[in-house]
Design a protein around this motif. Structure first.
Motif, PDB file in Angstrom:
ATOM      1  N   GLU A  53      44.876 -16.112  -7.423  1.00 18.96           N
ATOM      2  CA  GLU A  53      44.004 -16.657  -8.801  1.00 18.96           C
ATOM      3  C   GLU A  53      42.498 -16.865  -7.949  1.00 18.96           C
ATOM      4  OE1 GLU A  53      45.601 -15.861 -11.023  1.00 18.96           O
ATOM      5  OE2 GLU A  53      47.019 -16.622  -9.847  1.00 18.96           O
ATOM      6  N   ARG A  54      42.180 -16.891  -6.894  1.00 11.73           N
ATOM      7  CA  ARG A  54      40.998 -16.259  -6.106  1.00 11.73           C
ATOM      8  C   ARG A  54      40.100 -17.552  -6.043  1.00 11.73           C
ATOM      9  NH1 ARG A  54      42.109 -11.945  -8.493  1.00 11.73           N
ATOM     10  NH2 ARG A  54      41.126 -11.848 -10.386  1.00 11.73           N
ATOM     11  N   TYR A  55      39.486 -18.883  -7.042  1.00  9.66           N
ATOM     12  CA  TYR A  55      38.577 -19.660  -7.270  1.00  9.66           C
ATOM     13  C   TYR A  55      39.032 -21.030  -7.205  1.00  9.66           C
ATOM     14  CZ  TYR A  55      35.882 -14.939  -8.134  1.00  9.66           C
ATOM     15  OH  TYR A  55      35.478 -14.187  -7.916  1.00  9.66           O
ATOM     16  N   ALA A  64      46.084 -20.414 -13.081  1.00  5.75           N
ATOM     17  CA  ALA A  64      45.759 -19.833 -14.668  1.00  5.75           C
ATOM     18  C   ALA A  64      46.750 -19.103 -14.937  1.00  5.75           C
ATOM     19  CB  ALA A  64      45.810 -18.219 -13.957  1.00  5.75           C
ATOM     20  N   VAL A  92      41.787 -18.371 -15.804  1.00  9.73           N
ATOM     21  CA  VAL A  92      41.376 -19.819 -14.653  1.00  9.73           C
ATOM     22  C   VAL A  92      40.634 -20.636 -15.175  1.00  9.73           C
ATOM     23  CG1 VAL A  92      40.833 -19.722 -12.196  1.00  9.73           C
ATOM     24  CG2 VAL A  92      41.511 -17.181 -12.976  1.00  9.73           C
ATOM     25  N   SER A  96      37.430 -19.769 -17.237  1.00 10.98           N
ATOM     26  CA  SER A  96      37.027 -18.088 -16.817  1.00 10.98           C
ATOM     27  C   SER A  96      38.035 -17.245 -17.262  1.00 10.98           C
ATOM     28  CB  SER A  96      36.435 -18.004 -15.562  1.00 10.98           C
ATOM     29  OG  SER A  96      36.312 -17.334 -14.872  1.00 10.98           O
ATOM     30  N   VAL A  98      39.624 -13.459 -17.256  1.00  8.92           N
ATOM     31  CA  VAL A  98      40.211 -12.129 -16.787  1.00  8.92           C
ATOM     32  C   VAL A  98      40.740 -11.572 -17.186  1.00  8.92           C
ATOM     33  CG1 VAL A  98      41.176 -11.508 -14.947  1.00  8.92           C
ATOM     34  CG2 VAL A  98      40.289 -13.993 -14.433  1.00  8.92           C
ATOM     35  N   GLU A 100      43.405  -8.265 -17.365  1.00  9.37           N
ATOM     36  CA  GLU A 100      44.622  -7.552 -17.031  1.00  9.37           C
ATOM     37  C   GLU A 100      45.372  -6.667 -17.180  1.00  9.37           C
ATOM     38  OE1 GLU A 100      45.475 -11.937 -13.908  1.00  9.37           O
ATOM     39  OE2 GLU A 100      46.954 -11.556 -16.363  1.00  9.37           O
ATOM     40  N   TRP A 124      40.781  -8.265 -13.585  1.00 10.50           N
ATOM     41  CA  TRP A 124      39.190  -8.874 -13.535  1.00 10.50           C
ATOM     42  C   TRP A 124      38.781  -9.607 -13.640  1.00 10.50           C
ATOM     43  CZ3 TRP A 124      35.728  -3.536 -15.084  1.00 10.50           C
ATOM     44  CH2 TRP A 124      34.172  -3.639 -14.550  1.00 10.50           C
ATOM     45  N   ASP A 125      37.777 -10.947 -13.101  1.00  7.77           N
ATOM     46  CA  ASP A 125      37.279 -11.718 -13.553  1.00  7.77           C
ATOM     47  C   ASP A 125      36.144 -11.292 -13.757  1.00  7.77           C
ATOM     48  OD1 ASP A 125      36.288 -14.310 -13.313  1.00  7.77           O
ATOM     49  OD2 ASP A 125      37.956 -14.509 -12.215  1.00  7.77           O
ATOM     50  N   HIS A 128      33.838 -15.486 -13.162  1.00  2.57           N
ATOM     51  CA  HIS A 128      33.025 -15.025 -12.045  1.00  2.57           C
ATOM     52  C   HIS A 128      32.100 -14.063 -11.772  1.00  2.57           C
ATOM     53  CE1 HIS A 128      36.192 -18.272 -12.013  1.00  2.57           C
ATOM     54  NE2 HIS A 128      35.095 -18.866 -11.304  1.00  2.57           N
ATOM     55  N   GLU A 130      33.360 -10.069 -11.191  1.00  3.41           N
ATOM     56  CA  GLU A 130      33.331  -9.661 -10.191  1.00  3.41           C
ATOM     57  C   GLU A 130      32.547  -8.385 -10.411  1.00  3.41           C
ATOM     58  OE1 GLU A 130      37.930 -11.766  -8.621  1.00  3.41           O
ATOM     59  OE2 GLU A 130      37.317 -10.464 -10.240  1.00  3.41           O
TER      60      GLU A 130
END
Length: 146
Positions: A53-55, A64, A92, A96, A98, A100, A124-125, A128, A130
């Motif tokens: 989930e990256r962050y 998420a 997230v 936040s 995203v 998808e 594509w978040d 944040h 991205e």
């Protein structure tokens, strides 16, 4: 094929993303109905936690929750294959957003209800900021009434 009936699916899986730490998805649920054709269309909700989930915010493990509109159908000889395609939003923790798109492809076990497969997700978040969508790949096991 029976028409106009309620269709459900439940999946549990492991996802890999750009982080070396995977994410665990304890529950993804599809609830929908059959169309006039071979597809079932419905709502898919899911939960996952981990590095895919990256962050990592404030030292917490990323969590998420996903909300997708999904189409699902069986295919192939004896309807042993299963495909689900959909898209929507994930959030997230705390919120936040995203955007998808997701595809799942699976093969059914002999019982016909249980299946094992893989997924590809592009997210594509935007929360944040991205610069580009990031992929996730995963494996899952589940059951369905389709």
């Amino acid at each position: 094929m029976q028409r106009g009936r309620f269709v459900y699916a439940w999946w549990i899986g492991l996802n890999l993303g750009i982080s070396p730490i995977p994410s665990f998805s304890p529950a993804t649920v599809f609830l929908g109905g059959r169309t006039r054709g071979p597809w079932a269309v419905g709502y898919q909700i899911g939960l996952s936690l981990g590095g895919a989930e990256r962050y990592f915010g404030e030292g917490a493990i990323p969590v998420a929750h996903r909300h997708h509109v999904t189409g699902m159908r069986s295919f192939g000889r004896n309807r042993r294959g299963l495909v689900a395609v959909g898209g929507g939003a994930a959030f997230v923790w705390p919120l936040s957003p995203v955007v998808e798109a997701e595809t799942r492809v699976a093969v059914r076990f002999e019982s016909g209800r249980w299946h094992f497969g893989g997924l590809v997700r592009l997210g594509w978040d935007i929360g944040h900021r991205e610069y580009a969508p990031m992929p996730q790949f995963g494996l899952f096991i589940g059951t369905t009434s389709l």
